[in-house]
Design a protein around this motif. Structure first.
Motif, mmCIF file in Angstrom:
data_model
loop_
_atom_site.group_PDB
_atom_site.id
_atom_site.type_symbol
_atom_site.label_atom_id
_atom_site.label_comp_id
_atom_site.label_asym_id
_atom_site.label_seq_id
_atom_site.Cartn_x
_atom_site.Cartn_y
_atom_site.Cartn_z
ATOM 1 N N THR A 198 0.853 -1.186 0.000
ATOM 2 C CA THR A 198 0.000 0.000 0.000
ATOM 3 C C THR A 198 0.888 1.235 0.000
ATOM 4 O OG1 THR A 198 -0.144 -0.037 2.412
ATOM 5 C CG2 THR A 198 -1.942 -1.090 1.201
ATOM 6 N N THR A 199 0.383 2.293 -0.598
ATOM 7 C CA THR A 199 1.090 3.571 -0.587
ATOM 8 C C THR A 199 0.478 4.440 0.501
ATOM 9 O OG1 THR A 199 -0.365 4.803 -2.069
ATOM 10 C CG2 THR A 199 1.319 3.402 -3.103
ATOM 11 N N ASN A 200 1.074 5.577 0.711
ATOM 12 C CA ASN A 200 0.473 6.572 1.592
ATOM 13 C C ASN A 200 -0.758 7.151 0.904
ATOM 14 O OD1 ASN A 200 2.419 6.392 3.662
ATOM 15 N ND2 ASN A 200 3.824 7.610 2.453
ATOM 16 N N LEU A 201 -1.635 7.744 1.685
ATOM 17 C CA LEU A 201 -2.817 8.410 1.143
ATOM 18 C C LEU A 201 -2.602 9.919 1.132
ATOM 19 C CD1 LEU A 201 -5.707 6.529 2.990
ATOM 20 C CD2 LEU A 201 -4.976 6.235 0.615
ATOM 21 N N PRO A 206 1.693 8.434 -18.495
ATOM 22 C CA PRO A 206 2.025 7.425 -19.510
ATOM 23 C C PRO A 206 3.516 7.266 -19.784
ATOM 24 C CG PRO A 206 0.960 9.334 -20.523
ATOM 25 C CD PRO A 206 0.906 9.539 -19.042
ATOM 26 N N THR A 207 4.352 8.178 -19.305
ATOM 27 C CA THR A 207 5.795 8.081 -19.553
ATOM 28 C C THR A 207 6.632 7.962 -18.287
ATOM 29 O OG1 THR A 207 6.028 10.498 -19.598
ATOM 30 C CG2 THR A 207 5.601 9.397 -21.707
ATOM 31 N N ASN A 208 6.015 8.127 -17.115
ATOM 32 C CA ASN A 208 6.756 8.070 -15.862
ATOM 33 C C ASN A 208 5.898 7.379 -14.810
ATOM 34 O OD1 ASN A 208 8.019 8.529 -13.371
ATOM 35 N ND2 ASN A 208 8.782 10.535 -13.983
ATOM 36 N N ASP A 209 6.262 6.134 -14.484
ATOM 37 C CA ASP A 209 5.460 5.307 -13.569
ATOM 38 C C ASP A 209 5.372 5.849 -12.155
ATOM 39 O OD1 ASP A 209 5.257 3.570 -15.693
ATOM 40 O OD2 ASP A 209 6.854 2.258 -14.976
ATOM 41 N N ASP A 210 6.268 6.740 -11.773
ATOM 42 C CA ASP A 210 6.250 7.276 -10.420
ATOM 43 C C ASP A 210 5.302 8.463 -10.263
ATOM 44 O OD1 ASP A 210 7.995 5.452 -9.256
ATOM 45 O OD2 ASP A 210 9.755 6.575 -9.915
ATOM 46 N N ASN A 261 4.458 7.841 -2.262
ATOM 47 C CA ASN A 261 5.064 8.076 -0.944
ATOM 48 C C ASN A 261 4.600 9.400 -0.352
ATOM 49 O OD1 ASN A 261 6.585 5.686 -0.686
ATOM 50 N ND2 ASN A 261 8.092 6.506 -2.105
ATOM 51 N N SER A 262 4.466 10.420 -1.201
ATOM 52 C CA SER A 262 3.951 11.716 -0.754
ATOM 53 C C SER A 262 3.071 12.287 -1.863
ATOM 54 C CB SER A 262 5.100 12.674 -0.416
ATOM 55 O OG SER A 262 5.900 12.912 -1.553
ATOM 56 N N TRP A 263 2.197 13.221 -1.476
ATOM 57 C CA TRP A 263 1.196 13.751 -2.407
ATOM 58 C C TRP A 263 1.128 15.266 -2.310
ATOM 59 C CZ3 TRP A 263 -1.286 10.417 -5.653
ATOM 60 C CH2 TRP A 263 -1.201 9.050 -5.333
#
Length: 195
Positions: A89-92, A120-124, A141-143
Motif C-alpha cells: 500500500t502507498t500513503n494516502l 504514460p511516460t513516468n510510472d512514479d 510516498n507523498s502527495w
C-alpha cells in the motif's frame, strides 16, 4: 468496473461487489491476453470498488485504488511491480479541506468518486481523485493537492485551480503527458500543465 490495457496489451479488470447481494468481484483484479480466458491475479482484502492504472512502459507495474469495507480503511492505494504477485500500500493524500479526514480523500464516497491515473511516460507520477485531485511524483510516498472544489476554510489559502468536486476520470493528451482532461460532476476540465 474498470478495464485497463497494460504495455504488453494484457487487459486488466478491477471488480466491484454486487449492490443486490453484497457479494461478487469487489477487490478482485483479473487479466486476459485473449479476451476469452480470465485469470484472477489477486484479491485486495476488505475491498469493494477497485480502480486500476497501468504503466505505459512496464507491463508488470500497476496501481489500484480500492474502496474499503470498513470505516478504519475507507480507501487504500496499492502498487505492484510484478503483475500482482506481490503488492504494497502507498500513503494516502491528505486533502487540505478540513471537512475531509486524512484517512479518506474521497470523504466516504469512494463508491462513487474514485479516480486513479498514472503518467504514460513516468510510472512514479500518479494521480488520484475523489473530492479533489492529488499528484505524487514518487509512486505514492507523498502527495501534493492539485485542485480544490471550494474555498472552504483552509482551501481558501491553497493556490490551485478550482475543479468541481467528485472526480471520476482523467485522460492524458496523447503525446503530452503533462496535459489532461478530467471528468467531474461539474463537467470536463482541461489542464495545460499538471506540474
Amino acid at each position: 468496473n474498470d478495464f485497463e490495457v497494460a504495455a504488453d496489451n494484457t487487459l486488466y479488470f478491477g471488480g466491484i461487489r454486487s449492490s443486490f447481494i453484497a457479494t461478487g468481484l469487489g477487490g478482485r483484479i483479473f487479466s486476459t491476453t485473449d479476451g476469452d480466458t480470465w485469470e484472477l491475479k489477486t484479491i485486495l482484502t476488505a475491498s469493494n470498488r477497485t480502480q486500476i492504472a497501468v504503466s505505459g512502459t512496464d507491463p508488470d507495474k500497476m496501481y489500484a485504488a480500492a474502496q474499503g469495507l470498513t470505516g478504519t480503511t475507507p480507501v487504500r492505494i496499492f502498487v505492484t511491480d510484478d503483475g500482482w504477485d506481490t503488492f504494497t500500500t502507498t500513503n494516502l493524500p491528505n486533502d487540505a479541506d478540513l471537512g475531509i479526514p486524512a484517512s479518506d480523500y474521497t470523504r466516504g464516497q469512494s463508491f462513487y468518486d474514485l479516480m486513479l491515473a498514472v503518467d504514460p511516460t513516468n510510472d512514479d507520477i500518479v494521480y488520484v481523485g475523489g473530492i479533489d485531485m492529488h499528484r505524487s511524483t514518487n509512486g505514492g510516498n507523498s502527495w501534493t493537492q492539485i485542485s480544490k472544489w471550494s474555498n472552504n476554510p483552509n482551501l481558501n489559502t491553497l493556490s490551485v485551480p478550482f475543479v468541481h468536486a467528485d472526480i471520476h476520470e482523467m485522460e492524458f493528451r496523447p503525446g503530452f503527458p503533462n496535459e489532461s482532461l478530467t471528468g467531474t460532476d461539474g463537467g470536463t476540465y482541461y489542464a495545460n500543465s499538471l506540474s
